[in-house]
Design a protein around this motif. Structure first.
Motif, PDB file in Angstrom:
ATOM      1  N   LYS A 172      74.676  34.433  12.530  1.00 54.49           N
ATOM      2  CA  LYS A 172      73.863  35.513  13.038  1.00 54.49           C
ATOM      3  C   LYS A 172      73.117  36.297  11.914  1.00 54.49           C
ATOM      4  O   LYS A 172      71.892  36.651  12.403  1.00 54.49           O
ATOM      5  N   LEU A 173      73.672  36.783  10.958  1.00 49.79           N
ATOM      6  CA  LEU A 173      72.873  37.410   9.838  1.00 49.79           C
ATOM      7  C   LEU A 173      71.880  36.347   8.992  1.00 49.79           C
ATOM      8  O   LEU A 173      70.838  37.011   8.913  1.00 49.79           O
ATOM      9  N   LEU A 174      72.210  35.204   9.055  1.00 47.84           N
ATOM     10  CA  LEU A 174      71.342  34.301   8.380  1.00 47.84           C
ATOM     11  C   LEU A 174      69.899  34.071   9.138  1.00 47.84           C
ATOM     12  O   LEU A 174      69.069  33.637   8.708  1.00 47.84           O
ATOM     13  N   MET A 175      70.059  34.004  10.432  1.00 47.05           N
ATOM     14  CA  MET A 175      69.117  33.862  11.361  1.00 47.05           C
ATOM     15  C   MET A 175      68.220  35.220  11.260  1.00 47.05           C
ATOM     16  O   MET A 175      67.042  35.209  11.879  1.00 47.05           O
ATOM     17  N   GLN A 176      68.789  36.248  10.761  1.00 46.68           N
ATOM     18  CA  GLN A 176      67.890  37.557  10.914  1.00 46.68           C
ATOM     19  C   GLN A 176      66.877  37.722   9.740  1.00 46.68           C
ATOM     20  O   GLN A 176      65.945  38.452   9.979  1.00 46.68           O
ATOM     21  N   THR A 177      66.971  36.797   8.701  1.00 46.54           N
ATOM     22  CA  THR A 177      66.061  36.911   7.399  1.00 46.54           C
ATOM     23  C   THR A 177      65.726  35.664   6.678  1.00 46.54           C
ATOM     24  O   THR A 177      66.547  34.656   6.912  1.00 46.54           O
ATOM     25  N   GLU A 178      64.717  35.827   6.238  1.00 44.89           N
ATOM     26  CA  GLU A 178      64.224  34.635   5.042  1.00 44.89           C
ATOM     27  C   GLU A 178      64.269  35.069   3.750  1.00 44.89           C
ATOM     28  O   GLU A 178      64.263  34.480   2.826  1.00 44.89           O
ATOM     29  N   LYS A 179      64.859  36.544   3.303  1.00 39.70           N
ATOM     30  CA  LYS A 179      65.053  36.948   2.089  1.00 39.70           C
ATOM     31  C   LYS A 179      66.593  36.746   1.787  1.00 39.70           C
ATOM     32  O   LYS A 179      67.546  37.495   1.707  1.00 39.70           O
ATOM     33  N   ILE A 180      66.621  35.568   1.207  1.00 43.73           N
ATOM     34  CA  ILE A 180      67.924  34.859   0.760  1.00 43.73           C
ATOM     35  C   ILE A 180      67.753  34.423  -0.638  1.00 43.73           C
ATOM     36  O   ILE A 180      66.700  33.734  -1.073  1.00 43.73           O
ATOM     37  N   ALA A 181      68.561  34.836  -1.544  1.00 42.31           N
ATOM     38  CA  ALA A 181      68.490  34.524  -3.050  1.00 42.31           C
ATOM     39  C   ALA A 181      70.165  33.759  -3.233  1.00 42.31           C
ATOM     40  O   ALA A 181      70.903  33.933  -2.722  1.00 42.31           O
ATOM     41  N   TYR A 182      69.843  33.098  -4.404  1.00 43.26           N
ATOM     42  CA  TYR A 182      70.968  32.019  -4.785  1.00 43.26           C
ATOM     43  C   TYR A 182      71.160  32.166  -6.512  1.00 43.26           C
ATOM     44  O   TYR A 182      70.507  32.326  -7.256  1.00 43.26           O
ATOM     45  N   CYS A 183      72.783  32.309  -6.825  1.00 44.14           N
ATOM     46  CA  CYS A 183      73.194  32.315  -7.903  1.00 44.14           C
ATOM     47  C   CYS A 183      74.047  30.814  -8.093  1.00 44.14           C
ATOM     48  O   CYS A 183      74.571  30.450  -7.415  1.00 44.14           O
ATOM     49  N   ASN A 224      65.308  35.045  21.092  1.00 44.28           N
ATOM     50  CA  ASN A 224      64.327  34.312  21.234  1.00 44.28           C
ATOM     51  C   ASN A 224      64.332  33.381  19.966  1.00 44.28           C
ATOM     52  O   ASN A 224      62.958  33.392  19.436  1.00 44.28           O
ATOM     53  N   LEU A 225      65.363  32.698  19.532  1.00 44.80           N
ATOM     54  CA  LEU A 225      65.400  31.936  18.294  1.00 44.80           C
ATOM     55  C   LEU A 225      65.584  30.479  18.324  1.00 44.80           C
ATOM     56  O   LEU A 225      65.923  29.763  17.467  1.00 44.80           O
ATOM     57  N   ASP A 226      65.520  30.190  19.642  1.00 42.11           N
ATOM     58  CA  ASP A 226      65.823  28.799  20.105  1.00 42.11           C
ATOM     59  C   ASP A 226      64.744  27.780  19.248  1.00 42.11           C
ATOM     60  O   ASP A 226      65.335  26.783  18.672  1.00 42.11           O
ATOM     61  N   ASP A 227      63.602  27.905  19.287  1.00 43.13           N
ATOM     62  CA  ASP A 227      62.647  27.179  18.732  1.00 43.13           C
ATOM     63  C   ASP A 227      62.659  27.082  17.267  1.00 43.13           C
ATOM     64  O   ASP A 227      62.442  26.103  16.666  1.00 43.13           O
ATOM     65  N   LYS A 228      63.133  28.272  16.775  1.00 38.99           N
ATOM     66  CA  LYS A 228      62.896  28.472  15.215  1.00 38.99           C
ATOM     67  C   LYS A 228      64.294  27.599  14.783  1.00 38.99           C
ATOM     68  O   LYS A 228      64.308  27.119  13.621  1.00 38.99           O
ATOM     69  N   TYR A 229      65.513  27.763  15.520  1.00 36.63           N
ATOM     70  CA  TYR A 229      66.730  27.418  14.991  1.00 36.63           C
ATOM     71  C   TYR A 229      67.314  26.427  15.742  1.00 36.63           C
ATOM     72  O   TYR A 229      68.388  25.860  15.528  1.00 36.63           O
ATOM     73  N   GLY A 230      66.717  25.716  16.682  1.00 35.66           N
ATOM     74  CA  GLY A 230      67.467  24.633  17.746  1.00 35.66           C
ATOM     75  C   GLY A 230      67.785  23.555  16.719  1.00 35.66           C
ATOM     76  O   GLY A 230      68.946  22.885  17.186  1.00 35.66           O
ATOM     77  N   TYR A 231      66.913  22.997  15.855  1.00 31.52           N
ATOM     78  CA  TYR A 231      67.331  21.816  15.029  1.00 31.52           C
ATOM     79  C   TYR A 231      68.511  22.261  14.176  1.00 31.52           C
ATOM     80  O   TYR A 231      69.476  21.337  14.089  1.00 31.52           O
ATOM     81  N   ASP A 232      68.482  23.219  13.485  1.00 34.60           N
ATOM     82  CA  ASP A 232      69.790  23.775  12.783  1.00 34.60           C
ATOM     83  C   ASP A 232      71.084  23.785  13.745  1.00 34.60           C
ATOM     84  O   ASP A 232      72.295  23.258  13.144  1.00 34.60           O
ATOM     85  N   LEU A 233      70.982  24.213  14.894  1.00 30.27           N
ATOM     86  CA  LEU A 233      71.990  24.281  15.733  1.00 30.27           C
ATOM     87  C   LEU A 233      72.755  22.989  16.078  1.00 30.27           C
ATOM     88  O   LEU A 233      73.769  22.599  16.076  1.00 30.27           O
ATOM     89  N   GLU A 234      71.596  21.884  16.383  1.00 29.83           N
ATOM     90  CA  GLU A 234      72.212  20.821  16.736  1.00 29.83           C
ATOM     91  C   GLU A 234      73.033  19.957  15.344  1.00 29.83           C
ATOM     92  O   GLU A 234      74.022  19.492  15.414  1.00 29.83           O
TER      93      GLU A 234
END
Length: 316
Positions: A172-183, A224-234
């Motif tokens: 749920k939180l990952l779906m809220q943002t594109e501001k994700i950083a990695y270590c 309303n995130l079905d189109d954006k994340y439907g592929y990831d859900l599958e």
């Protein structure tokens, strides 16, 4: 305050001291560690008391009736003062520079979520996981290798009484943002032991995965995130249900396991009856695709044999 780290505790006395030492000695200043005793019947509270006495400005202890890991984390979220929130399980441990590095990364990249790599410690081997190698919503196996900006968490909470609460909260939180950083460092050390959620003989509780997935589907519809994340859900349904959950249950000796496997399989087929023809399925490695197809057609016993042979070969 820069960061709050939440540690739920239940029957982890042999491992808790190592966990809390790794947190008390973090190089990040201005952080707190909220340790929640979830009605643990062992000697964990004595250890918690030692750390709250030795580190009064850093370690905070809370006590509650047993309600499960999710309820312990949700309670601590009410008290957390940090700009960012992290989670560590009471039988795991972290490198001492983990949270300073991740917090600084959050500031430098203005990230809502920062993710580090992990190590799974087994009795006779270690498995390394590199999170930046996988797709966005697939990084959610655990919340413990992440820090989340507190403001973005809002009203999102862990579902209580269920397994796989990390998946539900994190996706749920990952779906809220594109501001994700990695270590790239493998900061988080997960202890894999008998008796943990992933090593059990309780087949029926694996159906909690279906409850969690349904909650995620509902959340996607609501926002309303079905189109954006439907592929990831599958992809997640194939990975978490058709492959991982069915493989786990098939290894168990529970008399209900065939019924449970059938429910798991039918859930995926309800959404994706022709999953083997879809783009998400084709993204898996060949051996994973074979296992998914076998499990999808009810041939999980054959999958179990193939996985056993693969494990024997890899161990030499």
């Amino acid at each position: 305050m820069k960061l709050s780290v939440i540690v739920p505790v239940y029957n982890v006395e042999p491992y808790l001291r190592k966990c809390l030492e790794s947190l008390a000695n973090q190089t990040l200043e201005d952080m707190e560690v909220i340790v929640v005793n979830d009605g643990s019947p062992d000697g964990s509270q004595k250890i918690i008391d030692e750390f709250t006495a030795d580190y009064p400005k850093r370690v905070i202890g809370l006590i509650k009736e047993n309600g499960g890991q999710a309820s312990a984390r949700n309670l601590a979220l009410q008290y957390a003062k940090g700009q960012y929130i992290g989670f560590v399980d009471g039988d795991d441990w972290v490198d001492t520079e983990m949270f300073e590095t991740m917090y600084n990364k959050a500031l430098s990249e203005q990230a809502d979520i920062v993710i580090c790599n992990t190590m799974d410690h087994y009795d006779d081997h270690i498995v390394y996981h590199r999170q930046s190698d996988v797709g966005k919503l697939r990084k959610c196996g655990s919340v413990c290798n992440k820090i989340f900006r507190k403001d973005m968490i809002g009203s999102v909470r862990f579902p209580e009484g269920l397994w796989y609460e990390d998946l539900c909260f994190g996706v749920k939180l990952l779906m809220q943002t594109e501001k994700i950083a990695y270590c790239e460092e493998h900061f988080y050390h997960a202890l894999n032991r008998q008796g943990s959620t992933m090593n059990n003989n309780n087949s029926k509780k694996n159906l909690d995965m279906l409850t969690v997935m349904t909650d995620i589907v509902d959340y996607m519809h609501e926002h309303n995130l079905d189109d954006k994340y439907g592929y990831d859900l599958e992809y997640m349904m194939i990975e978490h249900i058709l492959i991982t959950s069915i493989n786990r249950v098939s290894e168990q000796k529970n008399p209900d396991k065939e019924k449970i496997i059938r429910e798991l399989r039918n859930y995926v087929l309800k959404y994706y009856p022709n999953f083997q023809s879809d783009k998400a399925f084709k993204e898996f490695k060949k051996n994973q695709r074979i296992i998914a197809v076998l499990n999808g057609y009810g041939l999980h016993n054959l999958s179990k044999i193939l996985l056993f042979i693969k494990k024997k070969i890899s161990r030499g």
